[in-house]
Design a protein around this motif. Structure first.
Motif, PDB file in Angstrom:
ATOM      1  N   VAL A  84       0.673  -1.267   0.035  1.00  0.00           N
ATOM      2  CA  VAL A  84      -0.035  -0.020  -0.067  1.00  0.00           C
ATOM      3  C   VAL A  84       0.637   1.237  -0.024  1.00  0.00           C
ATOM      4  CG1 VAL A  84      -1.759  -1.134   1.069  1.00  0.00           C
ATOM      5  CG2 VAL A  84      -0.118   0.061   2.499  1.00  0.00           C
ATOM      6  N   PRO A  85       0.387   2.181  -0.598  1.00  0.00           N
ATOM      7  CA  PRO A  85       1.164   3.395  -0.921  1.00  0.00           C
ATOM      8  C   PRO A  85       1.417   4.226   0.401  1.00  0.00           C
ATOM      9  CG  PRO A  85      -0.899   3.843  -1.874  1.00  0.00           C
ATOM     10  CD  PRO A  85      -0.626   2.459  -1.508  1.00  0.00           C
ATOM     11  N   LYS A  86       2.448   4.994   0.776  1.00  0.00           N
ATOM     12  CA  LYS A  86       2.677   5.846   1.941  1.00  0.00           C
ATOM     13  C   LYS A  86       2.631   7.158   1.393  1.00  0.00           C
ATOM     14  CE  LYS A  86       5.691   4.664   5.211  1.00  0.00           C
ATOM     15  NZ  LYS A  86       6.844   4.116   5.693  1.00  0.00           N
ATOM     16  N   LYS A  87       2.462   8.016   2.235  1.00  0.00           N
ATOM     17  CA  LYS A  87       2.773   9.529   1.881  1.00  0.00           C
ATOM     18  C   LYS A  87       3.905   9.902   1.196  1.00  0.00           C
ATOM     19  CE  LYS A  87      -0.589  11.132   5.553  1.00  0.00           C
ATOM     20  NZ  LYS A  87      -0.995  11.920   6.648  1.00  0.00           N
ATOM     21  N   ASP A  88       5.163   9.436   1.752  1.00  0.00           N
ATOM     22  CA  ASP A  88       6.251   9.699   1.292  1.00  0.00           C
ATOM     23  C   ASP A  88       6.786   9.039   0.000  1.00  0.00           C
ATOM     24  OD1 ASP A  88       6.897   7.256   2.202  1.00  0.00           O
ATOM     25  OD2 ASP A  88       8.257   7.871   3.517  1.00  0.00           O
ATOM     26  N   THR A  89       5.687   8.340  -0.747  1.00  0.00           N
ATOM     27  CA  THR A  89       5.845   7.798  -2.127  1.00  0.00           C
ATOM     28  C   THR A  89       6.326   6.256  -1.991  1.00  0.00           C
ATOM     29  OG1 THR A  89       8.186   8.559  -2.566  1.00  0.00           O
ATOM     30  CG2 THR A  89       6.105   9.758  -3.293  1.00  0.00           C
ATOM     31  N   ALA A  90       6.877   6.046  -0.809  1.00  0.00           N
ATOM     32  CA  ALA A  90       7.413   4.649  -0.597  1.00  0.00           C
ATOM     33  C   ALA A  90       6.271   3.630  -0.194  1.00  0.00           C
ATOM     34  CB  ALA A  90       8.121   4.579   0.671  1.00  0.00           C
ATOM     35  N   TRP A  91       6.414   2.414  -0.481  1.00  0.00           N
ATOM     36  CA  TRP A  91       5.348   1.378  -0.134  1.00  0.00           C
ATOM     37  C   TRP A  91       5.398   0.683   1.218  1.00  0.00           C
ATOM     38  CZ3 TRP A  91       1.502   0.852  -4.076  1.00  0.00           C
ATOM     39  CH2 TRP A  91       1.834   1.430  -5.162  1.00  0.00           C
ATOM     40  N   ARG A  92       4.386   0.364   1.683  1.00  0.00           N
ATOM     41  CA  ARG A  92       4.325  -0.523   2.800  1.00  0.00           C
ATOM     42  C   ARG A  92       3.805  -1.856   2.818  1.00  0.00           C
ATOM     43  NH1 ARG A  92       0.294  -0.157   6.760  1.00  0.00           N
ATOM     44  NH2 ARG A  92      -0.861   1.539   5.852  1.00  0.00           N
ATOM     45  N   PRO A  93       4.376  -2.894   3.348  1.00  0.00           N
ATOM     46  CA  PRO A  93       3.604  -4.113   3.255  1.00  0.00           C
ATOM     47  C   PRO A  93       2.607  -4.525   4.143  1.00  0.00           C
ATOM     48  CG  PRO A  93       5.847  -4.420   4.084  1.00  0.00           C
ATOM     49  CD  PRO A  93       5.726  -2.891   3.868  1.00  0.00           C
ATOM     50  N   ILE A 203       8.812 -15.234   6.461  1.00  0.00           N
ATOM     51  CA  ILE A 203       7.971 -15.481   7.622  1.00  0.00           C
ATOM     52  C   ILE A 203       7.433 -14.094   7.957  1.00  0.00           C
ATOM     53  CG2 ILE A 203       8.820 -17.673   8.412  1.00  0.00           C
ATOM     54  CD1 ILE A 203      10.308 -16.404  10.418  1.00  0.00           C
ATOM     55  N   VAL A 204       6.403 -14.086   8.428  1.00  0.00           N
ATOM     56  CA  VAL A 204       5.584 -12.785   8.691  1.00  0.00           C
ATOM     57  C   VAL A 204       6.263 -11.753   9.873  1.00  0.00           C
ATOM     58  CG1 VAL A 204       3.968 -13.524  10.224  1.00  0.00           C
ATOM     59  CG2 VAL A 204       3.406 -11.676   8.822  1.00  0.00           C
ATOM     60  N   GLY A 205       6.949 -12.416  10.885  1.00  0.00           N
ATOM     61  CA  GLY A 205       7.228 -11.583  12.030  1.00  0.00           C
ATOM     62  C   GLY A 205       6.288 -10.641  12.533  1.00  0.00           C
ATOM     63  N   THR A 206       6.462  -9.579  12.870  1.00  0.00           N
ATOM     64  CA  THR A 206       5.531  -8.634  13.446  1.00  0.00           C
ATOM     65  C   THR A 206       5.157  -7.573  12.439  1.00  0.00           C
ATOM     66  OG1 THR A 206       7.456  -7.411  14.451  1.00  0.00           O
ATOM     67  CG2 THR A 206       6.239  -9.039  15.991  1.00  0.00           C
ATOM     68  N   SER A 207       4.545  -7.987  11.401  1.00  0.00           N
ATOM     69  CA  SER A 207       4.126  -7.215  10.249  1.00  0.00           C
ATOM     70  C   SER A 207       3.036  -6.389  10.824  1.00  0.00           C
ATOM     71  CB  SER A 207       3.845  -8.081   8.899  1.00  0.00           C
ATOM     72  OG  SER A 207       2.868  -8.790   9.367  1.00  0.00           O
ATOM     73  N   GLN A 208       2.754  -5.354   9.928  1.00  0.00           N
ATOM     74  CA  GLN A 208       1.558  -4.605  10.115  1.00  0.00           C
ATOM     75  C   GLN A 208       0.402  -5.373   9.195  1.00  0.00           C
ATOM     76  OE1 GLN A 208       1.948  -0.093   9.343  1.00  0.00           O
ATOM     77  NE2 GLN A 208       3.897  -0.265   9.440  1.00  0.00           N
ATOM     78  N   GLY A 209      -0.739  -5.188   9.963  1.00  0.00           N
ATOM     79  CA  GLY A 209      -1.689  -5.917   9.358  1.00  0.00           C
ATOM     80  C   GLY A 209      -2.260  -7.077  10.368  1.00  0.00           C
ATOM     81  N   SER A 210      -1.033  -7.520  11.272  1.00  0.00           N
ATOM     82  CA  SER A 210      -1.482  -8.318  12.228  1.00  0.00           C
ATOM     83  C   SER A 210      -2.327  -7.566  13.475  1.00  0.00           C
ATOM     84  CB  SER A 210      -0.347  -8.902  12.791  1.00  0.00           C
ATOM     85  OG  SER A 210      -0.580  -9.646  14.142  1.00  0.00           O
ATOM     86  N   VAL A 211      -3.393  -8.351  14.018  1.00  0.00           N
ATOM     87  CA  VAL A 211      -4.117  -7.732  14.880  1.00  0.00           C
ATOM     88  C   VAL A 211      -3.319  -7.556  16.115  1.00  0.00           C
ATOM     89  CG1 VAL A 211      -6.163  -8.133  16.659  1.00  0.00           C
ATOM     90  CG2 VAL A 211      -6.274  -8.668  14.145  1.00  0.00           C
TER      91      VAL A 211
END
Length: 300
Positions: A84-93, A203-211
């Motif tokens: 998903v795009p971030k404000k600074d034009t980077a991408w966030r998984p 492997i996922v680790g503590t990724s964003q999207g995990s509750v």
């Protein structure tokens, strides 16, 4: 035949502040977790199942999930990641879990959060019940009213992605989380990414999207919060964004070095492009608010 790993021994319930771990996965607890998952209106799961489809067979799905959790046979399904795009034009998984796994994580969150929250310090505002960006902003303004003038405005580089699972597990043990709950979290941290495009990240680790990742993030950064409780400086942290405020520039420079050293201890670092020393007269932004001199304004 797949080896069924047993959970580690339980932490003594007489010493545990959490109560019996099984309470987290009773049907009523799972229904409360489901209500929160449904309210979030998330995307369909990594297995293609939608929230509506899960709800159509809700009682059956919850009963099966409860049985697996109680019998210690639960294993999460592989996840998918989207960018998903971030404000600074980077991408966030962003990680997509199955609806079933989201319910299990939310139930675990509900079990741990009340005890965890009592340990967190007042300087921590993000992902905490009853605390908002406005509360964080008011704490910043109070620091100015108390005489702070100089500011270290900082952001932790890829905080969720760089949190080390071994350290997470050690902290869970230190926080006396019951063994079965620790094992569940270990399994989530080591869940396979079904569409991994990086050979070094499968492997996922503590990724964003995990509750449960936000709660683990605050636990992970708790030692940092403790270390930064130094005389003459004020820390206000909202997840991976933080401000350190002091009366003079020398104190802020020292705090900058001290903050970097304490983040390094847990494998983290500040993002240079989003970290700077400034002051209230110059003005700066933080968690959706703008500060200048002794005033604050909400950004649109």
């Amino acid at each position: 035949m797949r080896h069924k790993q047993r959970f580690p021994p339980l932490v003594s319930q007489l010493k545990s502040p959490y109560g019996p771990w099984q309470a987290a996965y009773e049907l009523d607890a799972l229904r409360r977790a489901w209500t929160a998952v449904r309210a979030n209106k998330g995307a369909k799961g990594s297995d293609g199942q939608t929230v509506a489809e899960f709800e159509a067979g809700l009682e059956k799905h919850l009963a099966e999930l409860r049985q697996e959790l109680m019998a210690q046979r639960y294993h999460p399904k592989p996840v998918k990641q989207i960018l998903v795009p971030k404000k600074d034009t980077a991408w966030r998984p962003l990680t997509l879990w199955t609806i079933r796994d989201r319910v299990a994580q939310r139930a675990t969150y509900n079990y741990l959060e009340p005890v965890f929250d009592r340990q967190f310090l007042p300087c921590s505002f993000g992902f905490r019940s009853g605390r908002s960006t406005k509360d964080a902003a008011e704490a910043v303004l109070k620091a100015r009213q108390d005489g702070a003038y100089w500011v270290l405005d900082a952001d932790i580089r890829d905080c969720f992605g760089q949190m080390r699972s071994k350290i997470v597990m050690k902290q869970l043990l230190r926080w006396r989380v019951p063994g079965p709950i620790r094992e569940l979290i270990r399994r989530w941290l080591h869940t396979r990414i079904g569409n991994a495009w990086r050979k070094d990240q499968t492997i996922v680790g503590t990724s964003q999207g995990s509750v449960i990742s936000p709660l683990l993030c605050n636990m992970y950064l708790h030692p940092f919060d403790q270390a930064m409780q130094q005389r003459g400086i004020t820390l206000v942290r909202y997840a991976d964004d933080f401000l350190i405020m002091a009366r003079n520039k020398a104190a802020i420079r020292t705090a900058h070095v001290w903050a970097a050293a304490n983040l390094k201890r847990v494998g983290l670092e500040m993002k240079p492009s989003k970290t700077r020393i400034t002051h209230f007269d110059e003005g700066f932004q933080f968690v959706g608010w703008f500060f200048v001199q002794n005033q604050m304004f909400r950004l649109k």
